[in-house]
Structure formats: C-alpha cells, structure tokens
Design an enzyme around this catalytic site. Structure first.
Site, PDB file in Angstrom:
ATOM      1  CE  LYS A 173      -2.851   8.355   6.880  1.00  0.00           C
ATOM      2  NZ  LYS A 173      -3.719   7.391   6.201  1.00  0.00           N
ATOM      3  CB  SER A 178       1.484   6.952   3.676  1.00  0.00           C
ATOM      4  OG  SER A 178       1.949   6.275   2.533  1.00  0.00           O
ATOM      5  CE1 TYR A 222       0.942   8.655   6.829  1.00  0.00           C
ATOM      6  CE2 TYR A 222       2.511   7.583   8.300  1.00  0.00           C
ATOM      7  CZ  TYR A 222       1.398   7.522   7.494  1.00  0.00           C
ATOM      8  OH  TYR A 222       0.735   6.331   7.342  1.00  0.00           O
ATOM      9  CG  ASN A 273       6.592  -0.570   9.597  1.00  0.00           C
ATOM     10  OD1 ASN A 273       6.122  -0.151  10.651  1.00  0.00           O
ATOM     11  ND2 ASN A 273       7.550   0.051   8.960  1.00  0.00           N
ATOM     12  CB  ALA A 330      -3.305   9.238   2.979  1.00  0.00           C
ATOM     13  CG  ASP A 376      -5.555   5.607  -6.593  1.00  0.00           C
ATOM     14  OD1 ASP A 376      -5.309   4.781  -5.707  1.00  0.00           O
ATOM     15  OD2 ASP A 376      -4.709   6.446  -6.981  1.00  0.00           O
TER      16      ASP A 376
HETATM   17  N1  LIG Z   1       2.399   1.089   3.888  1.00  0.00           N
HETATM   18  C1  LIG Z   1       2.367   1.040   5.207  1.00  0.00           C
HETATM   19  O1  LIG Z   1       3.201   0.389   5.838  1.00  0.00           O
HETATM   20  C2  LIG Z   1       1.305   1.760   5.974  1.00  0.00           C
HETATM   21  C3  LIG Z   1       1.272   1.622   7.372  1.00  0.00           C
HETATM   22  C4  LIG Z   1       0.303   2.308   8.107  1.00  0.00           C
HETATM   23  C5  LIG Z   1      -0.668   3.046   7.452  1.00  0.00           C
HETATM   24  N2  LIG Z   1      -0.652   3.142   6.103  1.00  0.00           N
HETATM   25  C6  LIG Z   1      -1.712   3.910   5.446  1.00  0.00           C
HETATM   26  O2  LIG Z   1      -2.383   3.069   4.524  1.00  0.00           O
HETATM   27  C7  LIG Z   1      -2.815   3.794   3.392  1.00  0.00           C
HETATM   28  C8  LIG Z   1      -2.311   3.129   2.133  1.00  0.00           C
HETATM   29  O3  LIG Z   1      -0.898   3.032   2.182  1.00  0.00           O
HETATM   30  P1  LIG Z   1      -0.094   2.455   0.932  1.00  0.00           P
HETATM   31  O4  LIG Z   1       1.229   2.031   1.429  1.00  0.00           O
HETATM   32  O5  LIG Z   1      -0.948   1.510   0.216  1.00  0.00           O
HETATM   33  O6  LIG Z   1       0.089   3.791   0.094  1.00  0.00           O
HETATM   34  P2  LIG Z   1      -0.041   4.038  -1.480  1.00  0.00           P
HETATM   35  O7  LIG Z   1       0.599   5.344  -1.743  1.00  0.00           O
HETATM   36  O8  LIG Z   1       0.434   2.842  -2.234  1.00  0.00           O
HETATM   37  O9  LIG Z   1      -1.613   4.151  -1.681  1.00  0.00           O
HETATM   38  C9  LIG Z   1      -2.331   5.344  -1.526  1.00  0.00           C
HETATM   39  C10 LIG Z   1      -3.178   5.532  -2.777  1.00  0.00           C
HETATM   40  O10 LIG Z   1      -3.973   6.706  -2.631  1.00  0.00           O
HETATM   41  C11 LIG Z   1      -3.944   7.440  -3.840  1.00  0.00           C
HETATM   42  N3  LIG Z   1      -4.207   8.834  -3.479  1.00  0.00           N
HETATM   43  C12 LIG Z   1      -3.439   9.632  -2.679  1.00  0.00           C
HETATM   44  N4  LIG Z   1      -4.017  10.836  -2.541  1.00  0.00           N
HETATM   45  C13 LIG Z   1      -5.173  10.805  -3.255  1.00  0.00           C
HETATM   46  C14 LIG Z   1      -6.206  11.757  -3.490  1.00  0.00           C
HETATM   47  N5  LIG Z   1      -6.156  12.995  -2.989  1.00  0.00           N
HETATM   48  N6  LIG Z   1      -7.247  11.387  -4.259  1.00  0.00           N
HETATM   49  C15 LIG Z   1      -7.316  10.144  -4.808  1.00  0.00           C
HETATM   50  N7  LIG Z   1      -6.360   9.210  -4.615  1.00  0.00           N
HETATM   51  C16 LIG Z   1      -5.299   9.540  -3.847  1.00  0.00           C
HETATM   52  C17 LIG Z   1      -2.572   7.173  -4.433  1.00  0.00           C
HETATM   53  O11 LIG Z   1      -2.500   7.357  -5.823  1.00  0.00           O
HETATM   54  C18 LIG Z   1      -2.340   5.721  -4.033  1.00  0.00           C
HETATM   55  O12 LIG Z   1      -2.792   4.836  -5.035  1.00  0.00           O
HETATM   56  C19 LIG Z   1      -2.309   5.219   3.579  1.00  0.00           C
HETATM   57  O13 LIG Z   1      -3.369   5.989   4.078  1.00  0.00           O
HETATM   58  C20 LIG Z   1      -1.205   5.072   4.624  1.00  0.00           C
HETATM   59  O14 LIG Z   1      -1.098   6.227   5.412  1.00  0.00           O
HETATM   60  C21 LIG Z   1       0.313   2.529   5.335  1.00  0.00           C
HETATM   61  O1  LIG Z   2      16.361   2.763   3.041  1.00  0.00           O
HETATM   62  C1  LIG Z   2      15.882   2.633   4.178  1.00  0.00           C
HETATM   63  C2  LIG Z   2      14.494   2.725   4.432  1.00  0.00           C
HETATM   64  C3  LIG Z   2      14.051   2.598   5.732  1.00  0.00           C
HETATM   65  N1  LIG Z   2      14.931   2.388   6.746  1.00  0.00           N
HETATM   66  C4  LIG Z   2      14.445   2.239   8.131  1.00  0.00           C
HETATM   67  O2  LIG Z   2      13.569   1.133   8.159  1.00  0.00           O
HETATM   68  C5  LIG Z   2      12.510   1.343   9.090  1.00  0.00           C
HETATM   69  C6  LIG Z   2      11.190   1.189   8.365  1.00  0.00           C
HETATM   70  O3  LIG Z   2      11.078   2.274   7.435  1.00  0.00           O
HETATM   71  P1  LIG Z   2       9.959   2.358   6.286  1.00  0.00           P
HETATM   72  O4  LIG Z   2       9.886   1.065   5.576  1.00  0.00           O
HETATM   73  O5  LIG Z   2      10.224   3.602   5.528  1.00  0.00           O
HETATM   74  O6  LIG Z   2       8.625   2.457   7.136  1.00  0.00           O
HETATM   75  P2  LIG Z   2       8.197   3.500   8.281  1.00  0.00           P
HETATM   76  O7  LIG Z   2       8.917   4.770   8.167  1.00  0.00           O
HETATM   77  O8  LIG Z   2       8.305   2.762   9.597  1.00  0.00           O
HETATM   78  O9  LIG Z   2       6.693   3.805   7.908  1.00  0.00           O
HETATM   79  C7  LIG Z   2       5.809   2.798   7.427  1.00  0.00           C
HETATM   80  O10 LIG Z   2       5.126   2.262   8.526  1.00  0.00           O
HETATM   81  C8  LIG Z   2       4.332   3.210   9.229  1.00  0.00           C
HETATM   82  C9  LIG Z   2       3.679   2.474  10.400  1.00  0.00           C
HETATM   83  O11 LIG Z   2       4.652   2.071  11.334  1.00  0.00           O
HETATM   84  C10 LIG Z   2       3.299   3.761   8.255  1.00  0.00           C
HETATM   85  O12 LIG Z   2       2.436   4.645   8.875  1.00  0.00           O
HETATM   86  C11 LIG Z   2       3.970   4.453   7.084  1.00  0.00           C
HETATM   87  O13 LIG Z   2       2.980   4.904   6.175  1.00  0.00           O
HETATM   88  C12 LIG Z   2       4.865   3.447   6.406  1.00  0.00           C
HETATM   89  O14 LIG Z   2       5.590   4.113   5.379  1.00  0.00           O
HETATM   90  C13 LIG Z   2      12.730   2.748   9.651  1.00  0.00           C
HETATM   91  O15 LIG Z   2      13.417   2.641  10.868  1.00  0.00           O
HETATM   92  C14 LIG Z   2      13.636   3.427   8.622  1.00  0.00           C
HETATM   93  O16 LIG Z   2      14.489   4.397   9.166  1.00  0.00           O
HETATM   94  C15 LIG Z   2      16.298   2.291   6.509  1.00  0.00           C
HETATM   95  O17 LIG Z   2      17.093   2.108   7.431  1.00  0.00           O
HETATM   96  N2  LIG Z   2      16.718   2.416   5.225  1.00  0.00           N
END
Ligand SMILES: NC(=O)c1ccc[n+]([C@@H]2O[C@H](COP(=O)([O-])OP(=O)(O)OC[C@H]3O[C@@H](n4cnc5c(N)ncnc54)[C@H](O)[C@@H]3O)[C@@H](O)[C@H]2O)c1
Ligand SMILES: O=c1ccn([C@@H]2O[C@H](COP(=O)(O)OP(=O)(O)O[C@H]3O[C@H](CO)[C@@H](O)[C@H](O)[C@H]3O)[C@@H](O)[C@H]2O)c(=O)[nH]1
Length: 328
Positions: A144, A76, A140, A169, A74, A31
């Site tokens: 992906k 995200s 984004y 989410n 990534a 990371d």
């Molecule tokens: N959070 C969500 O709701 C959600 C939903 C769908 C998909 N995802 C995917 O899941 C994965 C993890 O999401 P998250 O919410 O834990 O994000 P996050 O940002 O908390 O975790 C990503 C981690 O990757 C590291 N990183 C980024 N680029 C790097 C690089 N070039 N080299 C080394 N490390 C690097 C960051 O420092 C971070 O710790 C992402 O790929 C995201 O697209 C997240």
């Molecule tokens: O202050 C805020 C933040 C978010 N939203 C809304 O809440 C929903 C959820 O938003 P957010 O929590 O930012 O998640 P997403 O944009 O749906 O994206 C998340 O979920 C995706 C999968 O659905 C992943 O791919 C992304 O990495 C992750 O960030 C969306 O409609 C936003 O517009 C608000 O209204 N107010």
C-alpha cells in the site's frame, strides 16, 4: 461525467458507491468479484473484470466519460500477505500501475486511493498523524505504501492529483440494511466475533495476549464504513475544486483492544461469545490509533458514528438479517 470505482462490489467500495448514488453521481464500477458481490452494487454501470487486463480497462475508459477514480480494488489481509507477499505485489502494485497507465492515456487526472494504517507499521507514538514514519510490519502495508508512492510520481510526472486515505479498521454496515460486510473466508475481528454470536463458530480466537497493552491484546481504531464512504465524497470534491494532492488518516481516534471488542459484542448481542487465546498473528502491530485532525480541518470530515457500541450494533443488524451474507 462519471466516477469510476474500482473494487466497488467489495465491502467499503459498495458503501462508497451507495454514497455516490445518493449524491446523484454517475458511477461506473469495475470489480473482478474475487471478493466482491454483484448484489452489493446498488446502482451505476457495472463491469466485471480485472484491473490487470489492459484491453478490458481501456474499454471501460473508452466507453465512459470518467472524471475521477476511487480506487479500492486490492487484496487487503495482513495475515495472508505474510504468507503470500507475491500475490500482494501482483494485484496491488501491478494492478495500480495498470490503472494509472490507463488514467494517463485517457487524460483522467483525479484519484482517491484506499490506503491504510498498515503503512505506519509499529507507531512511535499514538495517535498517529500523517507525518509519522512509515515502516510497515507486513507485506500488505508495504504494497500500500508502494502504491501511494507510485501515485505520487504519476502526479509529479503527469499531473494525476490524488488523495490517499489511510483508513484504520473499517466495521459496521449501511443503515438501509441492504449492504454490509461479507468476505470469504472472513478474517476480520468484528464479523468473526458476530459469527460466534450467530452460532456459526464455537469461539473467537484472540491472536496474542502478551502485547504491551493494558489487557495484552492488540488495540485498533474502529471506524464506521459509512463514515469512510463520506470521506471519499469529500476527497473527490477537494480534487474537483483543484485542491492539492494530500494524505489523510481516517479513524475515530478511539482505541479498543481485541478483548474490549469481544466485551462490547457480548453486550450488544447478549451472547456469551467464548474466546480462546492463541498465538500472535505475524505482522500485527500492537497499537494503531489515528489522529484524523488533518482530515477534519482540510476535508471538513468528522465521523458520525464513532462509538464502538454503535459500530458493532450496526454490524450486528446486518449479520443477524443476513447470516449468510449475500448468499440467498
Ligand atoms: N477493511 C478495512 O478495514 C480496510 C482498512 C484500511 C484500508 N482498506 C483498503 O480498502 C480497500 C477495500 O477494502 P475492503 O475491506 O472493502 O476489501 P474487499 O476485499 O471487500 O474489496 C476489494 C474489492 O476489490 C475487488 N478486486 C480486488 N482485486 C481486483 C482486481 N485486480 N481487479 C478488479 N477488482 C479487484 C474485489 O473483488 C473486492 O470486491 C482495500 O484497498 C483495502 O486495502 C481496508
Ligand atoms: O480472529 C481474529 C481476527 C483478528 N484478531 C485481531 O484483531 C485485530 C484486528 O484484526 P483484523 O480485523 O483482521 O484487522 P487488521 O489486521 O487490523 O487489518 C484491517 O485494518 C487495517 C487498518 O488498520 C487494514 O489496512 C486492513 O486491510 C484490514 O484488514 C488484530 O489485532 C488481530 O490480530 C483476532 O484476535 N482474532
């Protein structure tokens, strides 16, 4: 043999590392700490560095006997990707290319990939299944989808078998209370709503109330982060048992609007959580709800904590105990 977890200091990655350690796996974590936290890594061998640094990544593969990769690293954020798509192509697409090239060189032939519901774009119907069309509405999601496709061609040419997990989410925190969600800046709905309940923000912005949904706000399928972590273990197992490459949605199958998330958070926290309606956020589809039937059938996966109230409660416990996240 060890599992390499890229992005393992991040939110979902740290929960997957915890689940792997609980299973007794050897874990190697890479990371760059751009978003991740050293304290979120509960064990294993940690390397701080960037996937795009070829010498660094080659060294990680040389120094460890890696039999599979779980690739979380990534950028995200939907909103940010609409303002700075180049950042997303560079880190997500080029970063994945660097990783696949090193895997190919090292002869590592299994990868579990963090994909997303954002690959679908505006769905034609819900719940969405894996055969539905993929037309991302934000940069984004487009990166992906490119990453998924790149991995598939490395399978065709080099036999790198993959499971792409399209999560919806993620929310919630580990039941131990040791790890949870801490992004800086935070942009996700659930932690932002809880920051209002903690008195760290005055109100929550609701991005648009003129969508074609019952209450006008966007609907999402919230899935507990530990249920996601479990799915990675099952996906890795499938690849170890020489299962075919596959793509699976991971969601609870329940859709909740932004207003419903705020209402549930009011009940869980007992705080009034003021909300302000603001403009739509570019790139947001109106409704995303998963059909995870395929993951249920083929991986034997089922979410254990699929009610929003339980997910918000779990997030609330973490945020209340760690109001500044990992900062001491
Ligand atoms: N959070 C969500 O709701 C959600 C939903 C769908 C998909 N995802 C995917 O899941 C994965 C993890 O999401 P998250 O919410 O834990 O994000 P996050 O940002 O908390 O975790 C990503 C981690 O990757 C590291 N990183 C980024 N680029 C790097 C690089 N070039 N080299 C080394 N490390 C690097 C960051 O420092 C971070 O710790 C992402 O790929 C995201 O697209 C997240
Ligand atoms: O202050 C805020 C933040 C978010 N939203 C809304 O809440 C929903 C959820 O938003 P957010 O929590 O930012 O998640 P997403 O944009 O749906 O994206 C998340 O979920 C995706 C999968 O659905 C992943 O791919 C992304 O990495 C992750 O960030 C969306 O409609 C936003 O517009 C608000 O209204 N107010």
């Amino acid at each position: 043999m060890a599992v390499l977890v890229t992005g393992g200091a991040g939110y979902i990655g740290s929960h997957a590392v915890a689940a792997l350690l609980e299973k007794g796996e050897q874990v190697v974590i890479v990371d760059n700490l751009y978003q991740g936290h050293r304290d979120a890594v509960l064990g294993g061998k940690f390397y701080e560095g960037d996937l795009r640094d070829g010498d660094f990544l080659a060294k990680v593969f040389e120094e460890n006997d890696i039999d599979g990769v779980i690739h979380f690293a990534a950028n995200s954020l939907v909103g940010e990707s609409m303002k700075d798509p180049g950042k997303y192509y560079h880190n997500n697409v080029y970063g994945t290319l660097c990783l696949l090239e090193q895997m190919q060189k090292a002869g590592v032939s299994r990868i579990v990939f963090s994909s997303t519901a954002a690959t679908y774009g505006e769905p034609e119907r819900v719940p969405i299944d894996e055969y539905d069309r993929t037309v991302p509405t934000n940069a984004y999601g487009e990166t992906k989808l490119s990453m998924e496709k790149m991995i598939r061609w490395f399978d065709v040419a080099h036999g790198i078998k993959f499971v792409s997990l399209r999560y919806f989410n993620a929310a919630g925190a580990h039941e131990s209370g040791k790890i949870g969600e801490d992004h800086s800046p935070e942009s996700h709905l659930v932690p932002l709503v809880l920051q209002v309940a903690l008195g760290q923000r005055e109100f929550i912005s609701v991005f648009g109330d003129d969508y074609a949904t019952e209450d006008g706000t966007c609907i999402r399928d919230y899935i507990h982060v530990s249920d996601l972590a479990d799915a990675h273990i099952l996906a890795l197992e499938r690849l170890r048992q020489r299962g075919d490459s596959a793509i699976y949605n991971l969601g609870s199958g329940n859709g909740y609007s932004v207003k419903q998330v705020i209402d549930v958070s009011r009940e869980v926290t007992g705080h009034p959580i003021p909300a302000k309606i603001e403009a739509r956020r570019a790139g947001d589809p109106a409704v995303l709800i998963a059909s995870s039937e395929r993951a249920r059938k083929e991986l034997g996966w089922a979410p254990k904590r699929d009610k929003l109230e339980a997910i918000v409660k779990s997030a609330w416990e973490w945020h209340r105990a760690n109001p500044n996240g990992y900062k001491k």
